[in-house]
Design an enzyme around this catalytic site. Structure first.
Site, mmCIF file in Angstrom:
data_model
loop_
_atom_site.group_PDB
_atom_site.id
_atom_site.type_symbol
_atom_site.label_atom_id
_atom_site.label_comp_id
_atom_site.label_asym_id
_atom_site.label_seq_id
_atom_site.Cartn_x
_atom_site.Cartn_y
_atom_site.Cartn_z
ATOM 1 N N GLY A 11 0.538 1.314 -56.022
ATOM 2 C CA GLY A 11 -0.242 1.073 -54.800
ATOM 3 C C GLY A 11 -1.444 2.013 -54.769
ATOM 4 O O GLY A 11 -1.324 3.164 -55.152
ATOM 5 N N ASN A 112 5.344 7.704 -58.037
ATOM 6 C CA ASN A 112 6.647 7.864 -58.677
ATOM 7 C C ASN A 112 6.897 6.978 -59.892
ATOM 8 O O ASN A 112 7.236 7.468 -60.965
ATOM 9 C CB ASN A 112 7.741 7.606 -57.646
ATOM 10 N N THR A 114 4.822 5.231 -61.629
ATOM 11 C CA THR A 114 3.797 5.504 -62.642
ATOM 12 C C THR A 114 4.183 6.703 -63.502
ATOM 13 O O THR A 114 3.970 6.710 -64.717
ATOM 14 C CB THR A 114 2.450 5.792 -61.929
ATOM 15 N N ASP A 136 2.420 8.485 -49.601
ATOM 16 C CA ASP A 136 3.786 8.821 -49.177
ATOM 17 C C ASP A 136 4.100 10.321 -49.321
ATOM 18 O O ASP A 136 5.047 10.809 -48.707
ATOM 19 C CB ASP A 136 4.810 8.017 -49.992
ATOM 20 N N GLY A 179 5.297 4.912 -45.800
ATOM 21 C CA GLY A 179 5.901 6.109 -46.396
ATOM 22 C C GLY A 179 7.044 5.778 -47.326
ATOM 23 O O GLY A 179 7.705 6.675 -47.844
HETATM 24 O O1 F6P Z 1 3.657 3.782 -51.969
HETATM 25 C C1 F6P Z 1 2.626 3.492 -51.082
HETATM 26 C C2 F6P Z 1 3.032 2.391 -50.161
HETATM 27 O O2 F6P Z 1 1.933 2.108 -49.327
HETATM 28 C C3 F6P Z 1 4.282 2.656 -49.344
HETATM 29 O O3 F6P Z 1 4.037 3.491 -48.241
HETATM 30 C C4 F6P Z 1 4.696 1.252 -48.990
HETATM 31 O O4 F6P Z 1 6.067 1.174 -48.751
HETATM 32 C C5 F6P Z 1 4.313 0.475 -50.213
HETATM 33 O O5 F6P Z 1 3.322 1.215 -50.883
HETATM 34 C C6 F6P Z 1 3.785 -0.911 -49.945
HETATM 35 O O6 F6P Z 1 3.648 -1.549 -51.160
HETATM 36 P P1 F6P Z 1 2.779 -2.870 -51.405
HETATM 37 O O7 F6P Z 1 1.332 -2.457 -51.389
HETATM 38 O O8 F6P Z 1 3.206 -3.329 -52.751
HETATM 39 O O9 F6P Z 1 3.082 -3.796 -50.293
#
Ligand code: F6P
Length: 357
Positions: A11, A112, A114, A136, A179
């Protein structure tokens, strides 16, 4: 002459560009001739050999720009050892592309998942330097990740805005904060936004305690209550379930997220009107805050220094207010949870914030 591969994975978050700029500027200013190969859309670019050669110009004007100029994608570690749909061995493909381009090292920016893959590539003999990104702040081996402070600002702003409308209407409001499985973002934004109740994954809540706290505020003459709920918050009952049982509960529950479940329960038990706001991916977007611009630039600069010294196999992190290098094998596969006994939690409780425990 240095040949550097670079990629952003997982992300996105604010200050990814600032961090990459920090690496490239440091290398450029050292006088060492450098070639930068930017792999597109995370590990996918390295696996399939999709890259762009980048010059120093590509990194100018991006200090304040959110997102990532390289693009990103999620490549789950669980699937990295599995061949793709055409039978391609992904790990071998990454090694092959690294060698084909005669890279001196790979700079990998990520969280993490990655880091697990980065450590795997290190153990396969590639020279790796990583930088810790995620809103996070759950990465092991660093007190802080870039993106976190920017997301705290945005989530706090959401709570601030909700405050005024909650006060006007005398309502209970829930703001759901991102988070993933940890509560750093919710705790910090919740405290900064003056939330009355904060629910975190690391401190399972009892819904009756939450309702008691709402009703106590009523009795004290407060017309409204603000509750900051982490997207990974969990009740005491659910915390007792096995991983499999909990997954099943999430699959079948009639609510889109934990906040809606908490809202329905408060409404039913107290008769109070409850509204839910989910800022969602807004928290990951936009320009990095000044703290993150400086922080990511410092980390990038240190990564540049390590590359100039051919010192590989580390994440550049932040410990006790100093930029440090942390061996990748120490970082990979561990989550930095918030301790329920942390000083900040105790202080929040002394301020009167209810955690529902
Ligand atoms: O790890 C960052 C994060 O934004 C988390 O806070 C959240 O749970 C997740 O990614 C959302 O993932 P995606 O962008 O795949 O919906």
């Amino acid at each position: 002459m240095k040949r550097i591969g670079m990629l952003t994975s997982g992300g996105d978050c604010q200050a990814l560009n600032a961090a990459m700029r920090g690496v490239v500027k440091t290398l450029g200013n050292s006088g060492e001739k450098t070639e930068i190969y930017g792999f597109l859309d995370g590990y996918r670019g390295l696996i399939y050999g999709n890259y762009r050669m980048l010059g120093t110009k590509d990194f100018s004007g991006i200090l304040t720009v959110g997102g990532t100029i390289l693009g990103t994608s999620r490549t789950p570690f669980k699937q990295i050892r599995e061949p793709d749909e055409n039978g391609l061995d992904k790990v071998e493909a990454m090694k092959k592309n690294y060698k084909k381009l005669k890279l001196d090292c790979l700079v990998i920016l990520g969280g993490n998942g990655t880091h697990k893959t980065a450590n795997l590539l290190r153990s396969e003999g590639l020279n790796i330097i990583t930088l810790p990104k995620t809103i996070d702040n759950d990465l092991w081996g660093t007190d802080m990740t870039f993106g976190f402070q920017s997301a705290v600002d945005i989530a706090t702003n959401a709570i601030d805005c909700i405050h005024t409308t909650a006060a006007s209407h005398g309502r209970v409001f829930i703001v759901e904060v991102m988070g993933h499985k940890v509560g750093w973002l919710t705790l910090n934004a919740g405290m900064a936004g003056g939330a009355d109740i904060i629910l975190l994954p690391e401190i399972p809540y009892d819904i009756d305690k939450v309702v008691d706290a709402v009703e106590a505020r009523d009795r004290n003459g407060s017309r409204f209550t603000i509750i900051a709920v982490a997207e990974g918050a969990i009740s005491k009952e659910d915390a007792k379930l096995s991983k499999k049982e909990y997954k099943e509960k999430l699959r079948t529950r009639p609510y889109p997220s934990v906040s809606y479940e908490v809202a329905a329960q408060i409404q039913e038990k107290s008769g109070r009107e409850v509204r839910v706001t989910v800022p969602g991916h807004v928290q990951r977007g936009g320009s990095p805050c000044p703290y993150d611009r400086v922080f990511a630039s410092r980390l990038g600069s240190e990564a540049g220094r390590l590359i100039l010294e051919d010192d590989y196999g580390f994440m550049v992190g932040y410990k006790n207010r100093e930029i440090v290098k942390v061996p990748l094998e120490e970082v990979a596969g561990k989550l930095k949870m918030l301790s329920p006994d942390a000083a900040i939690v105790k202080e929040a409780k002394m301020l009167g914030i209810c955690f529902g425990d």
